[in-house]
Write a protein that holds these residues in place. Structure first.
Motif, PDB file in Angstrom:
ATOM      1  N   ASP A   1      -4.293   0.951  -2.370  1.00  0.00           N
ATOM      2  CA  ASP A   1      -3.748  -0.336  -2.794  1.00  0.00           C
ATOM      3  C   ASP A   1      -2.781  -0.080  -3.952  1.00  0.00           C
ATOM      4  O   ASP A   1      -3.167   0.504  -4.965  1.00  0.00           O
ATOM      5  N   SER A   2      -1.529  -0.517  -3.818  1.00  0.00           N
ATOM      6  CA  SER A   2      -0.517  -0.205  -4.822  1.00  0.00           C
ATOM      7  C   SER A   2      -0.746  -0.935  -6.145  1.00  0.00           C
ATOM      8  O   SER A   2      -0.273  -0.489  -7.184  1.00  0.00           O
TER       9      SER A   2
ATOM     10  N   TYR B   1       0.823  -1.198   0.000  1.00  0.00           N
ATOM     11  CA  TYR B   1       0.000   0.000   0.000  1.00  0.00           C
ATOM     12  C   TYR B   1       0.864   1.258   0.000  1.00  0.00           C
ATOM     13  O   TYR B   1       2.016   1.231   0.405  1.00  0.00           O
TER      14      TYR B   1
ATOM     15  N   VAL C   1      -8.385   2.328  -0.014  1.00  0.00           N
ATOM     16  CA  VAL C   1      -8.770   1.304   0.946  1.00  0.00           C
ATOM     17  C   VAL C   1      -9.388   1.954   2.186  1.00  0.00           C
ATOM     18  O   VAL C   1     -10.219   1.362   2.864  1.00  0.00           O
TER      19      VAL C   1
ATOM     20  N   LEU D   1      -5.217   5.523   2.432  1.00  0.00           N
ATOM     21  CA  LEU D   1      -4.467   4.307   2.152  1.00  0.00           C
ATOM     22  C   LEU D   1      -4.895   3.813   0.776  1.00  0.00           C
ATOM     23  O   LEU D   1      -6.087   3.652   0.511  1.00  0.00           O
TER      24      LEU D   1
ATOM     25  N   VAL E   1      -4.771  -2.945   8.053  1.00  0.00           N
ATOM     26  CA  VAL E   1      -3.523  -3.105   7.302  1.00  0.00           C
ATOM     27  C   VAL E   1      -2.337  -2.920   8.246  1.00  0.00           C
ATOM     28  O   VAL E   1      -2.327  -2.024   9.084  1.00  0.00           O
TER      29      VAL E   1
END
Length: 175
Positions: free
Chosen positions: A19-20, A2, A26, A17, A70
């Motif tokens: 999600d990469s 992330y 997120v 945040l 996370v």
């Protein structure tokens, strides 16, 4: 994995945040829930404690990670957006020397206006795009003229986001 993005405003610190892999959000949150105080000892003045920003970065991060479930070990990158034209001065030990004179403070406008005239309107407009009336350098000159004992200790001049990056990395950099 992330990415976490911080938005350091004068009222709160927001965090997102991402999600990469998908680029999707997120979670998003802010801290504090109510607006951070802006100290105004005199009309036209506006200051905040950079160490409070740093504390709030920690709190908003904890809140966001708890909210999303996370782990901090899953964060692979950090981005910082921030209020512009705030002045943070630190000494050789990277300690804050005085509260930040933030973007909406107008005590140094006359100094900036003098610089505008001294540098020349054409040069300012063609290179800086606007008058330096409320810019960070004008605020530093105000400190030099009005708080010489603090000015003598200045090792680095930072913008608000640069200060947070300094606290995260130990390195003084700027955008």
């Amino acid at each position: 994995m992330y990415y976490i993005g911080f938005d350091l405003g004068s009222s709160s610190v927001k965090a997102a945040l991402i999600d990469s892999l998908t680029g999707k959000s997120v979670g998003i949150t802010q801290y504090p829930e109510t607006e951070m105080a802006i100290e105004a000892e005199q009309p036209g003045w506006a200051e905040q404690d950079p160490n409070l920003w740093w504390q709030n970065i920690g709190k908003v991060t904890q809140k966001l990670l708890a909210q999303t479930g996370v782990s901090s070990n899953s964060i692979k990158g950090i981005g910082i957006a921030y209020q512009m034209h705030g002045m943070v001065v630190v000494d050789k030990n990277q300690e804050v020397l005085r509260p930040s004179i933030i973007w909406c403070d107008s005590r140094a406008v006359a100094i900036g206006n003098e610089a505008f005239i001294g540098v020349g309107e054409d040069k300012c407009v063609s290179n800086l795009l606007n008058s330096p009336g409320n810019f960070t350098l004008s605020k530093l000159k105000w400190v030099k003229e009005n708080e010489p004992e603090i000015f003598e200790k200045v090792d680095k001049l930072l913008l608000p986001g640069d200060f947070i990056a300094l606290k995260l990395t130990g390195e003084a950099t700027t955008t």
